[in-house]
Design a protein around this motif. Structure first.
Motif, mmCIF file in Angstrom:
data_model
loop_
_atom_site.group_PDB
_atom_site.id
_atom_site.type_symbol
_atom_site.label_atom_id
_atom_site.label_comp_id
_atom_site.label_asym_id
_atom_site.label_seq_id
_atom_site.Cartn_x
_atom_site.Cartn_y
_atom_site.Cartn_z
ATOM 1 N N GLN A 74 0.973 -1.383 0.066
ATOM 2 C CA GLN A 74 -0.057 -0.006 0.008
ATOM 3 C C GLN A 74 0.864 1.173 0.077
ATOM 4 O O GLN A 74 0.644 2.314 -0.791
ATOM 5 C CB GLN A 74 -1.127 -0.157 1.167
ATOM 6 C CG GLN A 74 -1.923 1.256 1.211
ATOM 7 C CD GLN A 74 -2.819 1.209 0.056
ATOM 8 O OE1 GLN A 74 -3.441 0.375 -0.306
ATOM 9 N NE2 GLN A 74 -2.613 2.438 -0.709
ATOM 10 N N THR A 75 1.936 1.417 0.862
ATOM 11 C CA THR A 75 2.807 2.502 0.697
ATOM 12 C C THR A 75 3.362 2.450 -0.592
ATOM 13 O O THR A 75 3.465 3.514 -1.083
ATOM 14 C CB THR A 75 3.860 2.027 1.816
ATOM 15 O OG1 THR A 75 3.496 2.089 3.157
ATOM 16 C CG2 THR A 75 4.867 3.201 1.803
ATOM 17 N N ASP A 85 0.915 4.101 -2.862
ATOM 18 C CA ASP A 85 0.562 5.777 -2.455
ATOM 19 C C ASP A 85 1.845 6.221 -2.977
ATOM 20 O O ASP A 85 1.540 7.521 -3.617
ATOM 21 C CB ASP A 85 0.737 5.814 -0.922
ATOM 22 C CG ASP A 85 -0.516 5.349 -0.120
ATOM 23 O OD1 ASP A 85 -1.775 5.455 -0.913
ATOM 24 O OD2 ASP A 85 -0.505 4.980 0.837
ATOM 25 N N MET A 142 -5.360 4.854 -3.326
ATOM 26 C CA MET A 142 -4.638 5.307 -2.087
ATOM 27 C C MET A 142 -5.084 5.206 -0.665
ATOM 28 O O MET A 142 -6.511 4.957 -0.555
ATOM 29 C CB MET A 142 -4.478 6.829 -2.214
ATOM 30 C CG MET A 142 -3.320 7.263 -3.738
ATOM 31 S SD MET A 142 -3.559 8.969 -4.058
ATOM 32 C CE MET A 142 -2.130 9.518 -2.914
ATOM 33 N N SER A 143 -4.292 5.213 0.077
ATOM 34 C CA SER A 143 -4.802 5.070 1.743
ATOM 35 C C SER A 143 -5.165 6.436 2.307
ATOM 36 O O SER A 143 -4.840 7.533 1.555
ATOM 37 C CB SER A 143 -3.595 4.564 2.580
ATOM 38 O OG SER A 143 -2.511 5.387 2.684
ATOM 39 N N GLY A 186 -1.984 8.574 2.201
ATOM 40 C CA GLY A 186 -1.985 8.882 0.985
ATOM 41 C C GLY A 186 -2.616 10.161 0.323
ATOM 42 O O GLY A 186 -2.099 11.085 -0.198
#
Length: 196
Positions: A130-131, A134, A168-169, A172
């Motif tokens: 996820q990072t 992002d 995106m999170s 993010g």
């Protein structure tokens, strides 16, 4: 003192990307396109994540390694063709990076982890995946949105921005809202968010 495996891996990734025949000019300086992209990925990652792992840093740096070797035009100009192209690229990026990591002496498990990240497996479930997603989105928004917006009509750009936002999170999203956009870019971003 012997150079670390990590530093040697980064140098080798950069040597590959240095060969990109496509060039871009930024502030009067000419760069191989994918070398500049990889440096932007690293800079954005280090600004976004306090203490990223070596695996995540390498995956970010190698995200587009030798991308020019598999041109988009070699695949049908359809959604299916685009997705096939992207999958082929990810596989190539992961294999090339695995070869580099093997050469500098990384363990198999580490190499598997980097390949997992480059292939963007389990976004939304795996924290590092996820990072990385992002960071990819943030690099697009900060450095490439303007050029993309010039080449496509507003509806298409807004649709892409919507899709980008969904990947995106929350962290993010916060970082994306802090980017300095041009007036046109900001208008498009706002339109995309209003229609979410």
């Amino acid at each position: 003192m012997q150079e670390s495996k990590f530093k040697r891996a980064i140098v080798l990734i950069d040597e590959y990307n240095q060969k990109d025949p496509n060039q871009v000019t930024v502030d009067g300086n000419i760069y191989p396109k994918e070398l500049l992209y990889s440096q932007r990925m690293t800079t954005t990652l280090l600004g976004f994540e306090t203490n990223p792992s070596e695996a995540l840093q390498i995956a970010a740096r190698a995200q587009h390694i030798c991308r020019w070797q598999i041109p988009r035009k070699d695949y049908p100009m359809t959604r299916v063709g685009y997705l096939k192209w992207r999958e082929t690229l990810k596989k190539m990026h992961a294999e090339l990076t695995a070869d580099i990591l093997n050469t500098v002496g990384y363990e198999k498990e580490f190499i598997k982890r980097v390949s997992f990240l480059i292939n963007k497996k389990q976004i939304k479930k795996d924290e590092e995946s996820q990072t990385l997603e992002d960071v990819i989105c943030l690099v697009f928004l900060e450095y490439y949105l303007g050029d993309f917006a010039v080449k496509h009509d507003d509806d298409k750009v807004i649709d892409i921005l919507r899709k980008t936002w969904k990947k995106m999170s929350k962290k993010g999203h916060e970082a994306a809202l802090n980017i300095k956009y041009s007036d046109k870019e900001l208008k498009l971003v706002k339109a995309a968010l209003e229609s979410q």
